[in-house]
Design a protein around this motif. Structure first.
Motif, short mmCIF file in Angstrom:
data_model
loop_
_atom_site.label_atom_id
_atom_site.label_comp_id
_atom_site.label_asym_id
_atom_site.label_seq_id
_atom_site.Cartn_x
_atom_site.Cartn_y
_atom_site.Cartn_z
N ARG A 203 1.46 6.55 2.69
CA ARG A 203 1.01 7.43 3.32
C ARG A 203 -0.49 7.02 4.08
O ARG A 203 -0.96 7.77 4.89
N VAL A 204 -0.73 5.76 3.94
CA VAL A 204 -1.97 5.26 4.68
C VAL A 204 -1.65 5.27 6.24
O VAL A 204 -2.49 5.34 7.03
N ASP B 238 -0.32 -11.09 -9.45
CA ASP B 238 -1.10 -11.52 -10.38
C ASP B 238 -0.76 -12.55 -11.30
O ASP B 238 0.39 -12.97 -11.39
N VAL C 68 -1.14 -2.47 -9.40
CA VAL C 68 -0.51 -2.74 -8.11
C VAL C 68 -0.65 -4.11 -8.02
O VAL C 68 -1.54 -4.89 -7.87
N HIS D 64 0.76 -1.20 0.02
CA HIS D 64 -0.08 -0.01 -0.04
C HIS D 64 0.78 1.34 0.15
O HIS D 64 2.04 1.24 0.21
N ASP D 65 0.26 2.26 -0.22
CA ASP D 65 0.56 3.71 -0.34
C ASP D 65 1.32 4.00 1.22
O ASP D 65 0.45 3.74 2.18
N TRP E 228 -4.14 10.62 10.57
CA TRP E 228 -5.68 10.80 10.44
C TRP E 228 -6.67 10.92 11.75
O TRP E 228 -6.67 9.90 12.36
N THR F 226 -8.26 10.44 -0.43
CA THR F 226 -9.60 9.91 0.17
C THR F 226 -10.78 10.49 -0.78
O THR F 226 -10.52 11.38 -1.56
N TYR G 185 -8.81 7.00 7.82
CA TYR G 185 -8.80 7.77 6.43
C TYR G 185 -9.82 7.76 5.65
O TYR G 185 -10.13 8.58 4.82
N ASN G 186 -10.70 6.67 5.87
CA ASN G 186 -12.14 6.29 5.09
C ASN G 186 -13.15 7.03 5.92
O ASN G 186 -14.27 6.71 5.60
N ALA H 296 -12.59 -0.34 4.62
CA ALA H 296 -11.44 -0.10 3.93
C ALA H 296 -10.36 -0.80 4.38
O ALA H 296 -10.02 -0.76 5.86
N ASP H 297 -9.42 -1.54 3.74
CA ASP H 297 -8.50 -2.23 4.13
C ASP H 297 -8.81 -3.10 5.26
O ASP H 297 -8.00 -3.41 6.29
N ILE I 106 -2.95 -7.04 -6.36
CA ILE I 106 -4.29 -6.53 -5.87
C ILE I 106 -4.96 -6.68 -7.06
O ILE I 106 -4.81 -6.49 -8.33
N ALA J 244 -6.82 15.58 -3.09
CA ALA J 244 -5.22 15.27 -3.22
C ALA J 244 -4.74 14.24 -2.23
O ALA J 244 -3.67 13.66 -2.76
N ASN J 245 -5.25 14.17 -1.30
CA ASN J 245 -4.78 13.13 -0.26
C ASN J 245 -5.19 11.76 -0.44
O ASN J 245 -5.01 10.76 0.35
N GLY K 74 -3.82 4.06 -3.38
CA GLY K 74 -3.28 4.30 -2.19
C GLY K 74 -3.76 3.19 -1.01
O GLY K 74 -3.43 3.51 0.24
N GLY K 75 -4.68 2.58 -1.13
CA GLY K 75 -5.25 1.83 -0.18
C GLY K 75 -6.64 1.24 -0.83
O GLY K 75 -6.95 1.46 -1.94
N GLU K 76 -7.53 0.34 -0.14
CA GLU K 76 -8.64 -0.16 -0.62
C GLU K 76 -9.69 0.68 -0.85
O GLU K 76 -10.46 0.82 -1.69
N ALA K 77 -9.64 2.14 0.02
CA ALA K 77 -10.56 3.13 0.03
C ALA K 77 -9.84 4.38 -0.50
O ALA K 77 -10.26 5.49 -0.13
N LYS K 78 -8.60 4.31 -1.14
CA LYS K 78 -7.91 5.61 -1.40
C LYS K 78 -7.24 5.57 -2.77
O LYS K 78 -6.81 4.38 -3.05
N ALA K 79 -7.13 6.55 -3.35
CA ALA K 79 -6.51 6.69 -4.77
C ALA K 79 -5.13 6.95 -4.53
O ALA K 79 -4.73 7.46 -3.38
N GLY K 80 -4.48 7.13 -5.53
CA GLY K 80 -3.14 7.59 -5.38
C GLY K 80 -2.92 8.96 -5.34
O GLY K 80 -1.86 9.60 -5.50
N GLY K 81 -4.08 9.71 -5.80
CA GLY K 81 -3.88 10.96 -5.93
C GLY K 81 -5.23 11.69 -6.33
O GLY K 81 -6.26 11.04 -6.36
#
Lengths: 897, 462
Positions: free
Chosen positions: A395-396, A740, B81, A392-393, A400, B155, A443-444, A435-436, B84, B152-153, B101-108
């Motif tokens: 940033r997670v 994959d 990715v 994952h990113d 938050w 979310t 974050y969600n 989420a995750d 996934i 942008a973050n 960026g996560g399951e509920a998160k985009a990369g930007g």
């Protein structure tokens, strides 16, 4: 300090400048002098960084400037807190010392905000000084280092009282003058160079060291919450200029933590000349090169190399997943030559796009990173690459703010107001989204208009259900709209509802509501109702607000933050009165005090309830209610059976974890379950009694443990997919993953038929060159579940009459040799006994506790948490303890101001 | 206010509008506002089928061919990715061009949010929905499958409104503070709200103890409170006799819509009735200038439905959908998704073609709603807006990494004459395409890594 290349290239081992080349002959003499000067100052960081601790450093004065009226703060932390000498004529400066010969005051122009903020937050302090007093008679105490406002107001003072050191510290339990003070013994201070260190930890233990040895200790209770933020930092006198000190300063440092006995000794040993900028002193948990590896190279290798070159597959006998094997030779060529990419086989094949074999080549940027890594010495962080950690990113795991989830909101309202709002809250509030893997992922936890409307409505409903007058009496028995009555009530009621004391501006804001009510001719009760409504919609109610600003390092949380973290992690609810009291008394910062609260909290039924929420989330038990298996194939499926399966898993967890207090790993193989008559019949068990009953499974070899329960078995869908079940075990129990499917492979599932079972089909995939590398890692994990159909019923033959088996092999991540098992029971035992599975359970519980996915930055701390939990028996309670005591909870990674 | 009329959905459902005096037509505005929307459809169009121009599966877009630019060979491989699900990767990559960026998160951020932040850095005008996210979808194991507007973050930029009634409510709904018409009580309630707002302002201000991400979260919360305040206290009440809300949905929503990835049974009529009502309402919101940014989803990434029903277009019967029977399979194996798994260039792929054609028809339905009226500059909302239509993958299969996220179907509207129309083989990375689009409309932000050599894709510019 940045060194000039001139100096770098020409510095000899004794620090002197070497002879220059022709180009540099043209350099002027003055420039050479400057360079000599710089050489004298600039030393390799490695020579200093080992001497003194930089962790928690807030201010540092090393007096290195030999002239001028400014004493520079060299800490490199935050905005420099430079000091100004008021009477420069009364001091004599040399490089590294400042001798105070006559009365003067050396002070900051502005309040020492960064010291104030840092120490108040941490509740800890170290004041350190290398000094030589001019005599052993000066008193007052004569102020050596002081953060104060005048002769009777201070936050702290390190002073000289004759032949003793006298240290005063202001807390909520001492006077505004910091009395009673802590003194060294008589005749401990003399006109000679002396190392003085005062430390005080959050639990109140204060110690005084002279020349590396402890001289005095006492308890200074209370918090620094009453420090005055307007005080300035000063040396050699009081801010009122009436407590002068004479002597020589060599070094003064202030920390926002208490240095340990060992660190104090180390600082003494390092001597007065150990000095540098704060940036070099700052303790790093990892070197920059290790951080580079974790940040760039480990993910790169995970993405491109480990599919073929990990412990399992190690093609070409190369395992790039481990430090111990990565630097091997392959066909007589060294794969990685640290510092020399040109001689490294890894670089050669990657640059030529020969590797990855039959996969996309590395991008230009990725190649640059790899080459840089090798040329910079191929530094490897840790021992093994955890590919899952790089999914994952990064940033997670940034901060938050955590909104209360729906269950937490309900429990918070109930705990703080006594009102049960569950029904209305579940109807009105939008559901939290997964989420995750969990629905409390911070974050969600966003808000939209519906949330705002819901909170407003619910606040009105809650207040409507309260007797606000009775409620308010808990905080104040006074009535009236006067300022002192209202402010007092607002402060006390707000502290309870908002889980920590209110700041002055908050009291003023809430007070404004009562003023408005009064102006509108409203009653006291009406004011109370609206006050409570406002507090129920406050960000401090709906969110768990914490301080996230600092200097970019990890700061200890405050007592209230810790109390809140503990209660929401263990109970999913706010702190109760006992926990708040313990927080306010500093007990949560003491081992005994913390342990006492943990024991009490874990014995509370709310801990079990919260753990049931964890299980529900981790195994996504809500999924059961939405399942629609093919009615022709599974006519016995219905909503009640789904509910029974959910109840089974929750009751099973409660029994193993709470009633029996067994290790969490026993969830995999405990020989018991809970079933209704309907579920028992579905499982083929002889029915016992009515309702949900406990079933002993010792004589039922195929069942026992989570993986044999319907709630988990149904993950594979109608066809009991070995791929899906195997991937579940791999990801959610073994904390691993696979890539994959490769290109140009038909991934369409092959149906069973007479003479062809799913196991046989899986075996073909495992034997296939293109598929087997990955499928070997997870499909055999599901072989032991082959006899369970898509909705968890046990069968010896499938629908085509094929005889089913339950033996197989398990390949634990990071190992090369699979471990065989003969039955599903043996599979469960292997999983239960696996440290990998136990670690995975630690990760899952911790993720739920923290409300965020875990990443590479957490690995080391999680290792410690896991070890501590295992040492405590591997139980849920021991894991909770380990999590609470770890830096994951005790500290916040701040963002630099 | 010629829009204050009854609205008819495909199924003949009639809805009306509350009488709100703030609702004005964009056509009455002197300036054409900046608008950007992301329209997503699930499962993609296999790259070989994109080469047939407007005669194949893209036929339903033909009437709009002068107002759309179909961009082929847009490469989103960067978004993959490993480990996934490819549907999810592609879905979160659509409109962001970055890996999740996560399951509920985009990369930007998504395209629409970059533009929104440029032109409305201090928030949208009062009365507008900051970002409207709507859709008709069923698969929901990860948020990224169905939400397509991101901050942008990374979310989500808003809450998904998956029921037409919820979307209607979000845009036009009144909120109540339960005090009836009592002016005194209203004032007191307002003072409560003011106090609460004051606290959120503190936490978004200079003295806030919060870090950047948390502050951004509180900023959103504060914006929602402002919306709430406006609707609760500043909007007039409904007049007596005003029309009612749209009826409740008949298709599955929430948990029952996605029984563990096994798919649901749905008829074409049920699906399109629901979708067209959603599309109509979304279009209405745009026409009423209640929303200028957001996203709309027609079927999630990796969608699982077993569709049944006769499909007609242009007066002819195109196909008879009956996925489960035609696959001779149940559960997930009987879903339309499986046609993508079975795609074979050498075969006719009749079922897949029909499904893709139908999706294009429904996307075109929405676009046409925005093409009905002219704005002050003589162009329609469709022509004036920047609407990006895309999907999750090149062809929805998982067995060809070179196809999976390369050649992802894209189409964009003209954005007030900035982009060409027709079909262009872009042959570029999604990041470069999106950034060229952003540059063309004057957006300040850019997508993707800061240190990256970007490429200007002039072939899409008018």
């Amino acid at each position: 300090m940045r060194q000039t290349s001139f100096v770098e290239k020409n510095r000899t081992s004794d620090g002197k400048e070497a002879s220059v080349d022709a180009k540099r002959v043209r350099v002027k003499f003055s420039q050479l002098v400057v360079c000599f000067f710089l050489v004298g100052l600039a030393r390799p960081a490695s020579a200093w960084s080992a001497d003194r601790s930089g962790d928690g450093l807030v201010a540092l004065y090393d007096f290195r400037l030999a002239k001028g009226s400014i004493v520079k703060d060299r800490s490199g932390v935050g905005k420099p807190l430079d000091l100004k000498i008021e009477n420069p004529k009364n001091v004599r400066r040399t490089k590294g010392t400042l001798e105070v010969r006559g009365k003067t005051l050396i002070r900051s122009d502005k309040p020492a905000a960064k010291v104030f903020n840092a120490v108040r937050r941490s509740g800890e302090i170290t004041i350190e000084a290398w000094v030589r007093p001019a005599n052993a008679k000066q008193d007052g105490p004569a102020r050596m280092v002081t953060l104060s406002g005048g002769s009777s107001e201070r936050n702290f003072t390190l002073g000289q009282e004759g032949d003793k050191v006298d240290v005063r510290l202001r807390t909520t339990k001492t006077s505004g003058n910091g009395i009673p003070s802590l003194n060294s013994p008589g005749r401990s201070l003399a006109p000679r160079l002396t190392h003085i260190v005062y430390t005080r930890n959050r639990g109140g233990r204060a110690r005084l060291f002279l020349n590396g040895k402890q001289q005095a200790e006492k308890r200074v209770p209370g918090a620094m919450a009453n420090w005055n933020g307007k005080y300035r930092l000063a040396l050699a006198n009081e801010l009122s200029s009436d407590r002068p000190w004479l002597g020589t300063f060599h070094l003064v440092a202030i920390y926002s933590r208490d240095l340990s006995v060992g660190e104090v000794a180390q600082h003494f040993k390092a001597g007065v000349n150990a000095r540098s900028t704060g940036a070099q002193l700052a303790t790093r948990k990892q070197s920059p090169k290790e951080q580079f590896f974790d940040r760039e190279i480990a993910p790169l290798l995970s993405r491109h190399c480990l599919e073929c070159h990990d412990t399992v597959n190690h093609k070409g006998r190369l395992d790039l997943s481990k430090k111990s094997t990565a630097f091997a030779t392959s066909k007589k060529e060294t794969v990685i030559v640290p510092g020399k990419s040109a001689e490294s086989l890894l670089w050669e094949v990657v640059e030529a796009d020969d590797m990855p074999n039959e996969r996309d080549p590395l991008s230009v940027d990725e190649k640059k990173l790899l080459r840089k890594w090798i040329d910079d010495g191929a530094v490897w962080a840790g021992e093994e690459i955890d590919p899952l950690a790089h999914t994952h990113d990064r940033r997670v795991n940034q901060n938050w703010v955590r909104r209360l989830t729906v269950p937490e909101y309900i429990e918070t309202v109930r705990s703080l107001t006594g009102v049960d709002i569950a029904k209305e809250a579940r109807e009105i509030l939008p559901p939290d989204i997964r989420a995750d893997g969990f629905s409390n992922t911070a974050y969600n936890l966003t808000v939209d208009l519906k949330h705002i409307e819901a909170y407003s409505r619910l606040a009105g409903i809650i207040v409507g259900k309260m007797n606000v007058r009775q409620f308010a009496k808990r905080f104040s028995r006074k009535r009236g709209f006067t300022d002192d009555v209202m402010r007092d009530l607002v402060a006390k009621m707000g502290k309870w509802l908002l889980r920590a004391p209110l700041e002055e501006h908050e009291v003023a804001a809430f007070r404004g509501i009562s003023t408005t009510v009064a102006a509108a001719g409203g009653t006291f009760e009406e004011a109370l109702s609206l006050l409570v409504e406002a507090m129920l919609q406050s960000p401090r109610f709906l969110y768990r607000v914490e301080n996230e600003r600092g200097d970019g390092t990890a700061w200890p949380v405050s007592e209230y933050e810790l109390a809140s973290r503990m209660s929401y992690i263990i109970w999913g609810a706010p702190p109760d009165t006992q926990l708040l009291e313990a927080a306010e008394n500093g007990q949560l910062f003491e081992d005994d005090g913390l342990e006492a609260q943990l024991k009490r909290m874990l014995d509370d039924p709310r801990a079990a309830k919260r753990s049931a929420e964890f299980v529900h989330e981790w195994l996504n038990l809500g999924r059961l209610a939405n399942m629609k298996p093919n009615p022709e194939k599974f006519p016995q499926w219905n909503a009640d059976l789904a509910n029974d399966m959910r109840a089974e898993t929750i009751a099973f967890f409660d029994d193993v974890v709470w009633k029996q207090n067994r290790p969490l790993a026993d969830l995999l193989n405990a020989k018991l379950t809970y079933a209704t008559p309907r579920l028992a019949k579905h499982y083929g068990l002889p029915v016992q009694g009515e309702g949900l009953a406990r079933y002993d499974l010792k004589s039922v070899p195929e069942r026992g443990g989570l993986l044999t329960q319907g709630s988990v078995l149904t993950i594979g869908g109608d066809e009991a997919s070995m791929v899906t079940r195997g991937l579940f075990v791999l990801r959610d129990l073994l904390r691993s993953g696979v890539k994959d499917p490769p290109p140009s492979v038909n991934t369409e599932p092959v149906p069973s038929r007479a003479g062809l079972t799913q196991r046989n089909i899986a075996r073909k995939r495992i034997a296939d060159k293109t598929c087997g590398g990955c499928h070997i890692k997870f499909e055999p994990l599901a072989f032991g579940l082959e006899k369970f159909d898509g909705i968890g019923a046990f069968q010896e033959k499938d629908e085509h009459g094929n005889t089913l088996r339950d033996d197989g092999e398990i390949l634990f991540p990071g190992t090369a040799k699979p471990v065989p098992y003969d039955s599903s029971a043996e599979l469960m035992n292997l999983l239960a006994g696996s440290d990998r599975v136990q670690q995975c359970l630690t990760w899952k519980v911790t993720q739920f506790a923290l409300g965020r996915p875990l990443g590479p930055a957490d690995s080391r701390t999680l290792d410690k948490v896991h070890q501590a939990a295992q040492k405590g028996g591997g139980t849920y309670a021991s894991l909770m303890r380990a999590i609470i005591k770890s830096d994951l909870v005790q500290k916040t990674q701040t963002e630099a101001n | 206010m010629n829009r204050r009329t009854a609205l008819k959905g495909l199924g003949g459902i009639t809805i009306g509008l509350p009488l709100l005096e703030e609702m004005t037509l964009a056509a009455k505005a002197k300036a054409v506002p900046v608008r950007a929307f992301n329209v997503f459809f699930g499962l993609g169009v296999p790259a070989p089928l994109q080469t047939e121009g407007f005669e194949g599966v893209l036929e339903p877009l033909k009437p709009l061919r002068d107002k759309l630019l179909v961009m082929r060979k847009v490469d989103q491989v960067r978004c993959d990715v490993s480990g996934i699900n490819a549907h999810y990767d592609g879905a979160t990559g659509s409109f962001t061009a970055m890996p999740a960026g996560g399951e509920a998160k985009a990369g930007g951020p998504s395209i629409d949010q970059v533009i929104r932040k440029t032109f409305y850095p201090d928030g949208m005008p009062v009365g507008m929905v900051p970002t409207l996210i709507g859709g008709t979808y069923f698969r929901r194991s990860r948020v990224g499958r169905y939400v397509h507007s991101y901050h942008a973050n990374g979310t989500v930029a808003g809450t998904m409104q998956e029921k037409p009634r919820d979307l209607f409510d979000r845009v036009f709904g009144m909120v109540s503070v339960d005090v009836g018409g009592d002016a005194r009580k209203q004032r007191l309630k307002r003072s409560v709200l003011d106090t609460v707002m004051g606290q959120y302002k503190f936490y978004t201000g200079a003295n806030s103890p919060l870090g950047a991400a948390s502050k951004a979260r509180f900023t959103e919360h504060l914006e929602r409170i402002r919306e709430f305040e406006q609707r609760a206290f500043e909007m007039k009440k409904k007049l007596p006799g005003a029309p009612t809300l749209p009826p409740r949905s008949k298709v599955a929503h929430g948990g029952p819509a996605d029984p563990g990835g096994m798919g649901i049974d749905i008829t074409l009529e049920e699906l399109t009735t629901e979708w067209r009502l959603m599309a109509d309402l979304y279009a209405l919101a745009v026409q009423m200038d209640r929303v200028r940014f957001g996203s709309l989803t027609f079927l999630a990434a990796g969608e699982r439905i077993r569709l049944k029903g006769d499909y007609e277009y242009g007066g002819r019967k195109v196909f008879q959908f009956d996925d489960a029977t035609q696959h001779n399979a149940t559960a997930d194996k009987g879903c339309s998704h499986e046609w993508w798994h079975k795609f074979n260039e050498k075969k006719k792929n009749t079922a897949l073609r029909a499904h893709a054609h139908m999706k294009m028809r429904e996307v075109a339905y929405f676009l046409k709603q925005l093409d009905k009226e002219k704005e002050a500059n003589g162009r329609s909302i469709l022509e004036n807006s920047m609407i990006t239509i895309s999907t999750e993958s090149g062809d929805g299969r998982h067995n060809d990494s070179k196809r999976e996220l390369s050649g992802v179907f894209h189409a964009i509207t003209g954005a007030n004459g900035r982009f060409k129309s027709g079909i262009v083989d872009v042959g570029a990375e999604g990041l470069d395409v999106y950034n060229t689009m952003l540059g063309a409309v004057g957006a300040k932000g850019r997508l993707g890594p800061v240190k990256r050599e970007s490429r200007h894709i002039s072939s899409i510019l008018a």
